[in-house]
Design an enzyme around this catalytic site. Structure first.
Site, PDB file in Angstrom:
ATOM      1  N   LYS A   1      34.312  36.695  44.354  1.00 39.42           N
ATOM      2  CA  LYS A   1      35.383  37.626  43.987  1.00 39.42           C
ATOM      3  C   LYS A   1      35.706  38.620  45.102  1.00 39.42           C
ATOM      4  O   LYS A   1      36.840  39.080  45.223  1.00 39.42           O
ATOM      5  CB  LYS A   1      34.998  38.383  42.716  1.00 39.42           C
ATOM      6  CG  LYS A   1      34.885  37.505  41.473  1.00 39.42           C
ATOM      7  CD  LYS A   1      36.230  36.993  41.024  1.00 39.42           C
ATOM      8  CE  LYS A   1      36.147  36.240  39.687  1.00 39.42           C
ATOM      9  NZ  LYS A   1      37.455  35.609  39.354  1.00 39.42           N
TER      10      LYS A   1
ATOM     11  N   GLU B   1      40.882  43.903  35.430  1.00 42.28           N
ATOM     12  CA  GLU B   1      40.186  43.347  34.269  1.00 42.28           C
ATOM     13  C   GLU B   1      38.902  42.722  34.759  1.00 42.28           C
ATOM     14  O   GLU B   1      38.800  42.359  35.936  1.00 42.28           O
ATOM     15  CB  GLU B   1      41.053  42.270  33.610  1.00 42.28           C
ATOM     16  CG  GLU B   1      40.978  40.880  34.282  1.00 42.28           C
ATOM     17  CD  GLU B   1      41.528  40.822  35.707  1.00 42.28           C
ATOM     18  OE1 GLU B   1      42.295  41.719  36.083  1.00 42.28           O
ATOM     19  OE2 GLU B   1      41.165  39.871  36.445  1.00 42.28           O
TER      20      GLU B   1
ATOM     21  N   SER C   1      29.583  29.605  43.157  1.00 44.23           N
ATOM     22  CA  SER C   1      30.509  30.744  43.279  1.00 44.23           C
ATOM     23  C   SER C   1      29.858  32.098  43.038  1.00 44.23           C
ATOM     24  O   SER C   1      30.392  33.120  43.438  1.00 44.23           O
ATOM     25  CB  SER C   1      31.684  30.560  42.325  1.00 44.23           C
ATOM     26  OG  SER C   1      31.204  30.371  41.009  1.00 44.23           O
TER      27      SER C   1
END
Lengths: 273, 405
Positions: B101, B123, B389
């Site tokens: 991210k 969010e 990830s």
């Protein structure tokens, strides 16, 4: 041929009157009561009524309208039931009705089927909160073919180019958002509405109704010289919520109280534009 | 950088179309108040992309702050245990903040600064995007508000504290299923109210145009590195790419650079949850249908009346009713296969990778590990590249409860 919405504006223009446009979520607190509230609002002198189609993800709505939508969904107020509700209202009233929805329920129902069933039920048009003018061409084409009005939103952030496109795609009227943010009653009106309406008038001769944050007769008095109509949503929905056992008389009473704001304006400034 | 000609064919409208269409998917379905701000965002983004100074600053932060490039690790023990394919893991879990991210957050943070915004909102589901946003806000000096479903706050408690430690305000969202879907709705409400001062740092390839393109572009660094690394290690392209798909940012980040390599197969792994009934999973390609949610036209889990379904997954980061529109296009074009693995399979895969390689994956990435475990035994001689990830630190409480060791 103009819809009931267009006819109502023509009458108002002759009378030099302003439109009071209440918003209600269809099916809140249940469908029979919701029909009663609409009819009571019509008798209380509402010029156009916006009927909300509840959606599970109401990104443009504040907490009052969100709760209203949740109550309506619990009672099964989906599009087919709402169109049936419109049919029942039409037995007793010719009040102009504008369906107020998000895109997905209509997309799922089918654009063509929606327009054809809406017109058959006696609805006069629709406003789709999250349908931008860029994405609207197929919807507008279908609605035109069925003779339904397409109302679009104009916002304080809209550029002049955007307002031009909003005006081109709108029929019936243009809905001018008074301020940034989601739906919800406010004590004070925003000063963003005056420049927005001035810019909109430069693009269109359609009537302009202001909405978002309007909750008091004084707001109507203040807006009347500027716009052709005023939308009141959250304040009425909150009134319904507070009198959920028997909302119709209370909501109608509030509409009458709000409408006094137009009278005050007429008395104060008889030579309006 | 010029793309080969075929790149334009596989990803048509998102590259150039003003409406941000990926095939028939995507677009910009937003309230009018947000439409011009979205146009401004698109213009600012195009200008930043063309500005070498912006690229230099981003690349330097990705290297010195986030820890890029991440290794491409050959998981020999896992490969031996499963027998069959040679498995490589793209170690996005080693990045600062623990997941991919941060790639997108650094990019959008610099973009927001360039646009003169002073406040970041976001969010978050699993909390990884919220932590990465709070981190970038601290680094670049933004106010920061993170919206998170109440249920997710409870199950990802450690990440809530991390965000607060970093100076962000974490606002619980109490509506619907109290997960990512409701958090996105609430972030959009904040944005429509405060758009003049605020940038909405959307965390996945979702939302109205230009978000799916912006987030995709900031994540393609994963695939660019992986492609170079696998060619160095093996002298040839991999046979299969595997990634989990919530919104789909880590998956598109890995896949994108390989889309024109016809020999490279790709599989995206959705959350199969606890079963195939609507509400029990988040497998949009197995039970969803095209619809509009949160600004974009894509595959959505919805009922026959167009109301959005609740979803379930053991991993908060995959627990969402819609998938990114570019994935919808890749699905319909048949370029990427989408499958799903259940909660139980993901938990088991978490244990497998921990014990064979000493790497604890995030529950999201564990869905990809589960798919690797299913396919590897019958893929002798093949090379798999899986996007790991995120790391599992945030999931300790759930793992402790579910695995009962």
């Amino acid at each position: 041929m103009p819809t009931r919405i267009g006819q109502r504006w023509a009458e108002l223009r002759q009378q030099n009157g302003k439109a009071l446009i209440p918003f209600l979520m269809a099916g809140d607190p249940d469908i029979p009561t919701s029909i009663e509230v609409v009819l009571a609002l019509a008798r209380a002198g509402s010029d156009i009524i916006e009927l909300g189609v509840p959606f599970s993800e109401p990104i443009a709505d504040g907490p009052v309208v969100q709760r209203s939508g949740e109550r309506a969904l619990q009672k099964g107020a989906y599009l087919p039931a709402i169109l049936e509700m419109v049919r029942q209202i039409r037995r007793d009233s010719e009040v102009p009705l504008l369906l107020f929805s998000y895109m997905n329920p209509i997309l799922r129902y089918g654009l063509e089927r929606f327009a054809s069933d809406a017109v058959a039920s006696g609805a006069d048009g629709a406003l789709i909160t999250d349908l931008s003018v860029e994405e609207a061409a197929p919807y507008v084409a279908v609605m035109r073919r069925h003779g339904l009005d397409t109302v679009f939103l104009a916002a304080p952030t809209s550029t002049d180019e955007r307002l031009q496109r909003v005006a081109e795609l709108s029929t019936g009227f243009v809905y001018a958002i008074t301020r940034m943010g989601v739906t919800g009653a406010r004590e004070q009106l925003s000063d963003a509405i005056t420049p927005l309406v001035r810019r909109l008038r430069a693009c269109t001769s359609l009537p302009i109704a202001a909405g978002f944050g309007i909750s008091r007769p004084e707001h109507l008095t203040e807006l009347a010289p500027l716009v052709d109509g005023v939308v009141v949503g959250s304040a009425l929905v909150r009134c319904l919520e507070e009198h959920i056992q028997d909302p119709a008389p209370h909501v109608a009473e509030m509409a009458r109280w709000l409408r006094e704001g137009f009278r005050a304006q007429k008395e104060a400034a008889p030579k309006q534009i | 950088m010029a793309k080969p000609e075929t790149a334009k064919k596989t990803t048509p409208a998102g590259e150039t179309g003003s409406l941000g269409r990926f095939g028939s998917f995507g677009g910009r379905f937003a309230p009018e108040t947000l439409m011009h701000p979205l146009e401004e965002l698109e213009q600012a983004y195009r200008a930043a992309q063309a500005d070498p100074a912006f690229q230099r600053e981003l690349n330097s932060l990705l290297r010195d702050y986030a820890g890029r490039p991440t290794p491409l690790y050959q998981a020999t023990h896992l490969s031996e245990q499963l027998g069959g394919a040679r498995i490589y893991l793209k170690r996005e879990d080693l990045l600062h903040t623990g997941a991919h991210k941060i790639n997108n957050c650094l990019g959008q943070g610099l973009l927001a600064r360039r646009m003169g915004k002073r406040r970041l909102i976001a969010e978050t589901g699993a909390g990884q995007h919220g932590v990465a946003t709070a981190t970038v806000a601290a680094l670049l000096g933004f106010e920061c508000v993170i919206y998170m479903g109440e249920r997710d706050m409870a199950r990802q408690r450690l990440n809530v504290f991390r965000m607060r430690l970093l100076g962000a305000e974490v606002v619980p969202v109490r509506a619907g299923s109290c997960t990512l879907k409701e958090a996105i709705s609430e972030t959009m409400r904040d944005w429509v109210t405060n758009v003049e001062t605020t940038h909405y740092l959307l965390g996945s390839v979702l939302g109205p145009h230009p978000y799916p393109t912006i987030v995709r572009d900031f994540q393609t660094v994963i695939g660019r590195e992986a492609r170079r690394q696998i060619l160095e290690a093996e002298g040839r392209l991999p046979d299969l790419l595997i990634a989990c798909v919530g919104g789909g940012s880590n998956a598109i980040g890995l896949f994108y650079e390989f889309l024109n390599d016809a020999s490279v197969a790709m599989v995206g792994v959705e959350a199969g949850g606890r079963g195939p009934a609507l509400g029990d999973h988040a497998a949009r390609f197995h039970g969803g249908s095209p619809g509009v949610l949160h600004g974009s036209y894509s595959y959505v889990l919805q009922d026959e009346m167009g109301q959005i379904s609740t979803t379930h997954s053991v991993s908060a980061g995959l627990d969402y009713a819609a998938v990114g529109p570019e994935h919808a296009m890749l699905h319909d074009a048949g370029r990427v296969e989408y499958t799903s693995r259940s909660d139980a399979e993901a938990l088991e895969a978490c244990r497998l990778l921990s014990r064979t390689e000493g790497i604890i994956p995030a529950l999201e990435a564990a869905h990809a590990v589960a798919e690797v475990a299913r396919r590897a035994p019958s893929a002798s001689g093949q090379i798999f590249v899986m996007n790991l990830s995120g790391r599992g630190d945030k999931d300790m409480e759930i793992l402790e409860r579910e695995l009962k060791l």
